[in-house]
Design a protein around this motif. Structure first.
Motif, PDB file in Angstrom:
ATOM      1  N   VAL A  14       0.823  -1.206   0.000  1.00 50.45           N
ATOM      2  CA  VAL A  14       0.000   0.000   0.000  1.00 50.45           C
ATOM      3  C   VAL A  14       0.862   1.263   0.000  1.00 50.45           C
ATOM      4  O   VAL A  14       0.562   2.238  -0.701  1.00 50.45           O
ATOM      5  N   ASP A  15       1.956   1.255   0.774  1.00 53.08           N
ATOM      6  CA  ASP A  15       2.804   2.447   0.844  1.00 53.08           C
ATOM      7  C   ASP A  15       3.495   2.740  -0.481  1.00 53.08           C
ATOM      8  O   ASP A  15       3.560   3.890  -0.924  1.00 53.08           O
ATOM      9  N   ASP A  16       3.997   1.703  -1.139  1.00 52.50           N
ATOM     10  CA  ASP A  16       4.638   1.911  -2.436  1.00 52.50           C
ATOM     11  C   ASP A  16       3.622   2.374  -3.480  1.00 52.50           C
ATOM     12  O   ASP A  16       3.958   3.164  -4.367  1.00 52.50           O
ATOM     13  N   ALA A  17       2.388   1.865  -3.380  1.00 51.45           N
ATOM     14  CA  ALA A  17       1.331   2.324  -4.296  1.00 51.45           C
ATOM     15  C   ALA A  17       1.153   3.834  -4.163  1.00 51.45           C
ATOM     16  O   ALA A  17       1.039   4.552  -5.169  1.00 51.45           O
ATOM     17  N   GLN A  18       1.155   4.315  -2.930  1.00 55.26           N
ATOM     18  CA  GLN A  18       1.042   5.760  -2.704  1.00 55.26           C
ATOM     19  C   GLN A  18       2.233   6.494  -3.308  1.00 55.26           C
ATOM     20  O   GLN A  18       2.085   7.537  -3.947  1.00 55.26           O
ATOM     21  N   GLY A  19       3.430   5.944  -3.104  1.00 54.71           N
ATOM     22  CA  GLY A  19       4.625   6.585  -3.633  1.00 54.71           C
ATOM     23  C   GLY A  19       4.637   6.650  -5.145  1.00 54.71           C
ATOM     24  O   GLY A  19       5.009   7.666  -5.737  1.00 54.71           O
ATOM     25  N   ILE A  20       4.238   5.559  -5.786  1.00 62.09           N
ATOM     26  CA  ILE A  20       4.176   5.536  -7.255  1.00 62.09           C
ATOM     27  C   ILE A  20       3.185   6.578  -7.753  1.00 62.09           C
ATOM     28  O   ILE A  20       3.470   7.334  -8.697  1.00 62.09           O
ATOM     29  N   MET A  21       2.025   6.642  -7.105  1.00 57.31           N
ATOM     30  CA  MET A  21       1.001   7.595  -7.536  1.00 57.31           C
ATOM     31  C   MET A  21       1.457   9.036  -7.312  1.00 57.31           C
ATOM     32  O   MET A  21       1.159   9.922  -8.114  1.00 57.31           O
ATOM     33  N   LEU A  22       2.194   9.289  -6.235  1.00 56.85           N
ATOM     34  CA  LEU A  22       2.755  10.622  -6.002  1.00 56.85           C
ATOM     35  C   LEU A  22       3.706  11.008  -7.135  1.00 56.85           C
ATOM     36  O   LEU A  22       3.657  12.125  -7.660  1.00 56.85           O
ATOM     37  N   ALA A  23       4.585  10.071  -7.496  1.00 57.77           N
ATOM     38  CA  ALA A  23       5.570  10.356  -8.543  1.00 57.77           C
ATOM     39  C   ALA A  23       4.886  10.611  -9.879  1.00 57.77           C
ATOM     40  O   ALA A  23       5.264  11.535 -10.617  1.00 57.77           O
ATOM     41  N   LEU A  24       3.872   9.827 -10.197  1.00 58.41           N
ATOM     42  CA  LEU A  24       3.194   9.972 -11.484  1.00 58.41           C
ATOM     43  C   LEU A  24       2.409  11.273 -11.576  1.00 58.41           C
ATOM     44  O   LEU A  24       2.213  11.807 -12.674  1.00 58.41           O
ATOM     45  N   ALA A  25       1.953  11.778 -10.426  1.00 59.51           N
ATOM     46  CA  ALA A  25       1.156  13.003 -10.422  1.00 59.51           C
ATOM     47  C   ALA A  25       2.006  14.268 -10.438  1.00 59.51           C
ATOM     48  O   ALA A  25       1.502  15.352 -10.698  1.00 59.51           O
ATOM     49  N   ALA A  26       3.299  14.129 -10.152  1.00 57.44           N
ATOM     50  CA  ALA A  26       4.177  15.304 -10.116  1.00 57.44           C
ATOM     51  C   ALA A  26       4.463  15.783 -11.534  1.00 57.44           C
ATOM     52  O   ALA A  26       4.992  15.024 -12.354  1.00 57.44           O
ATOM     53  N   PRO A  27       4.139  17.022 -11.866  1.00 56.08           N
ATOM     54  CA  PRO A  27       4.294  17.504 -13.249  1.00 56.08           C
ATOM     55  C   PRO A  27       5.736  17.629 -13.704  1.00 56.08           C
ATOM     56  O   PRO A  27       6.007  17.641 -14.906  1.00 56.08           O
ATOM     57  N   ASP A  28       6.668  17.717 -12.752  1.00 57.71           N
ATOM     58  CA  ASP A  28       8.070  17.925 -13.110  1.00 57.71           C
ATOM     59  C   ASP A  28       8.897  16.641 -13.013  1.00 57.71           C
ATOM     60  O   ASP A  28      10.119  16.681 -12.922  1.00 57.71           O
ATOM     61  N   VAL A  29       8.215  15.487 -13.014  1.00 56.92           N
ATOM     62  CA  VAL A  29       8.897  14.203 -12.846  1.00 56.92           C
ATOM     63  C   VAL A  29       8.631  13.296 -14.036  1.00 56.92           C
ATOM     64  O   VAL A  29       7.502  13.210 -14.533  1.00 56.92           O
ATOM     65  N   GLN A  30       9.672  12.597 -14.481  1.00 58.51           N
ATOM     66  CA  GLN A  30       9.550  11.569 -15.514  1.00 58.51           C
ATOM     67  C   GLN A  30       9.996  10.242 -14.916  1.00 58.51           C
ATOM     68  O   GLN A  30      11.154  10.092 -14.517  1.00 58.51           O
TER      69      GLN A  30
END
Length: 279
Positions: A14-30
């Motif tokens: 569950v925690d990694d799922a949150q982390g992945i979703m945070l990264a994907l939502a960040a506009p300045d991250v690839q």
């Protein structure tokens, strides 16, 4: 200015799922790719769960790689009591992607390749046991010098969350943690268990976070439900200090490379990122 390039190494619970979703939502991250390992759950579950999160975020274009199924030495362990037997709160999705969606290339080879193809540009974020990273540096000792930065988890003042002194990821593979801390001589940042405890968000925010009327929020609510209901205990079997991160305050260890211990976070900015991740 270009986007920050991330390579994620996860044991998706569950925690990694949150982390992945945070990264994907960040506009300045690839996100260049995601490598999977054992940890919160078995490797096959970690791979399935990662694909499932990407499906929920409509980012099936991001490649996912199968990695290490067990630690270098020692016994296997998981966090199924906390994350559920499947790692995502035992809330299955019949329409979840199958393992045939994984890349044929293995995680360790992919990690080395992606960093080599983007020298000095990749931030490697590892939120699970560090087995893939340890194997990668053994195969390519020059790998760390090609990284822009390394972000991992650990403990600071010996306050464990799995043993008396050990944070889960280090306890799950202490030998790999040792290899990474001694051989990754790149800018290294450690988000400790104590850091998480001192910067925790209130349950009132969690309620607001999950109440958003989006598919992502409903997905997070389903997989998070098990975590909110579990009573947490401490595993104390074995040697007390196995997996403990030792801080060399007196500079007695022959290591020139220094790591940065993260202590504070901008909570308001973090809340905004969390909310955006589920929009």
């Amino acid at each position: 200015m270009g986007k920050t390039k991330l390579l994620l190494d996860v044991d998706t619970g569950v925690d990694d799922a949150q982390g992945i979703m945070l990264a994907l939502a960040a506009p300045d991250v690839q996100v260049l790719g995601i490598t999977c390992t054992h940890g919160n759950t078995a490797l096959e579950n970690s791979c399935r769960n990662t694909l499932r999160v990407l499906k929920e975020c409509q980012r099936g274009d991001i490649p996912v790689y199968r990695g290490s199924a067990e630690p270098l030495l020692g016994r296997m362990m998981d966090a199924s009591d906390f994350h559920g037997k499947d790692g995502l709160g035992d809330a299955p999705d019949p329409q979840a992607p199958g393992l045939d969606q994984l890349q044929a290339e293995g995680a360790v080879a992919a990690l080395i390749r992606l960093v080599t193809e983007n020298p000095g540009e990749v931030n490697l974020v590892a939120t699970g046991p560090l087995t893939n990273l340890a194997l990668a540096v053994k195969l390519d000792p020059s790998l760390p010098e090609k990284l822009k930065g390394l972000y991992i988890m650990g403990v600071f003042h010996s306050r464990g969350n799995t043993t008396v002194c050990g944070e889960f990821n280090f306890v799950a593979d202490p030998e790999s943690a040792f290899i990474v801390l001694t051989q990754y001589r790149c800018p290294t940042f450690i988000a400790s268990w104590e850091f998480s405890c001192r910067n925790k968000l209130p349950w009132s925010f969690c309620d607001e976070w999950l109440a958003q009327d989006t598919g992502k929020a409903r997905f997070m609510g389903r997989i998070y439900n098990h975590t909110m209901e579990v009573a947490v205990s401490v595993e104390t079997e074995g040697q007390y200090a196995r997996g403990m991160m030792v801080l060399d305050y007196m500079e007695l260890l022959p290591h020139k490379h220094k790591a940065t211990i993260i202590k504070k976070v901008d909570q308001e900015k973090f809340k905004g990122m969390m909310m955006n991740a589920l929009k």
